[in-house]
Design an enzyme around this catalytic site. Structure first.
Site, short mmCIF file in Angstrom:
data_model
loop_
_atom_site.label_atom_id
_atom_site.label_comp_id
_atom_site.label_asym_id
_atom_site.label_seq_id
_atom_site.Cartn_x
_atom_site.Cartn_y
_atom_site.Cartn_z
N ALA A 1 0.89 -1.08 0.04
CA ALA A 1 -0.14 0.03 0.25
C ALA A 1 1.10 1.34 -0.03
O ALA A 1 1.59 1.57 0.98
CB ALA A 1 -0.88 0.13 1.14
N CYS A 2 0.78 1.90 -0.94
CA CYS A 2 1.36 3.22 -1.19
C CYS A 2 0.79 4.22 -0.22
O CYS A 2 1.73 5.23 0.49
CB CYS A 2 1.52 3.89 -2.54
SG CYS A 2 2.37 2.73 -3.81
#
Length: 309
Positions: A113-114
């Site tokens: 997850a950025c």
């Protein structure tokens, strides 16, 4: 002193003088936790109450909810260079299928997850909570809270000789200490307490209080919530994410519980003015006892029975 401590010779400095003397250190050894023979994690811990630690860890990961879902715990044959069993590998057998542990969700968020944020982590815990604590009717007087740290400190037997251990204590609504555990890791101390409660058939811990000797982190708040504890207190500060999680779940979070003062960060309605109720007579709390050697190696086919450690 058993495996909970180790002796080492030190040079003691006092003013301008020096002298050699033996000193006791808190023991720290790895514990590999397996589920159904498959490695799950390795934690550094103080040996002792290992079965409680594993049981509590599984509760905190959302894998176990009651003693009925934990079929057995046993030591595996991990050995040192001399071929002696280290008692550093515990295998848990579960009944029925098990969902992925919460740590797997956290690892997925970390690696993929950025836009990772605390909200994702709070939501992950919320969806795993089996016993919501928001409606728990627990009410305690401030003076009941003020008396908890002294009780926990009096039960810290290994801390007296080493000065190097965290502690966690489980109390009932009258302020009576039910179980105290020590460990080099504050998370492990909480796991040992919750694991004891699981194996004694006490989950969920509605109407109970959990006290930790350090700060209240997100992980400790998670462990309290998944065990059904409505009030978590710490002698030091909570983290911001711990307060966010407590607020989301309706758990009362108390910090800086020292002397006759404390901060209540969430659900202050549970801390009411007035005299504390008188505690009921009870046997001594289940304090920390170190596990060592073959006496600690018996397999547990009935998790509700306290292990010999």
């Amino acid at each position: 002193m058993g495996r909970a401590t180790a002796r080492r010779r030190v040079v003691r400095l006092r003013g301008d003088t020096t002298g050699a003397r033996p000193d006791a250190l808190a023991a720290e050894e790895p514990l590999e936790i397996r589920v159904g023979g498959e490695p799950l994690t390795v934690t550094m811990r103080t040996p002792g109450d290992d079965f409680d630690l594993v049981a509590g860890f599984l509760v905190g990961e959302g894998l176990v909810h009651t003693g009925d879902t934990l079929a057995a715990l046993r030591y595996c044959a991990g050995t040192d260079e001399d071929g002696a069993n280290t008692y550093n590998v515990v295998d848990a057998t579960l009944r029925g299928g098990a969902a992925p542990p919460l740590s797997a969700h956290r690892n997925l968020l970390t690696t993929s997850a950025c836009g990772l944020c605390g909200r994702d982590t709070v939501e992950a815990v919320r969806t795993h909570v089996r016993w919501p604590v928001a409606a728990d009717p627990l009410r305690v007087a401030p003076r009941l809270l003020y008396g908890l740290p002294d009780q926990l400190r009096a039960a810290q037997r290994t801390f007296d000789s080493t000065g190097g251990l965290h502690a966690a204590g489980l109390f009932d609504a009258t302020g009576r200490l039910l179980c105290a555990r020590e460990d080099v890791g504050r998370h492990n101390a909480v796991d040992k307490v919750i694991g004891w409660a699981l194996r004694e058939g006490r989950l969920p811990l509605a109407g109970h209080l959990l006290l930790v000797s350090g700060r209240a982190s997100f992980e400790l708040t998670q462990k309290a919530a998944l065990a059904g504890v409505p009030l978590l207190a710490a002698v030091s500060a909570p983290s911001s994410l711990a307060a966010d999680l407590a607020e989301e779940l309706g758990l009362t979070l108390v910090g800086f519980l020292r002397g006759e003062s404390a901060n209540v960060y969430t659900r202050p309605d549970r801390v009411t003015a007035g005299p504390a109720p008188a505690p009921a007579p009870a046997p001594a709390p289940a304090a920390t006892v170190a596990a060592a050697g073959p006496a600690g190696a018996r397999a547990s086919a009935a998790p509700g029975h306290t292990h010999g450690s």
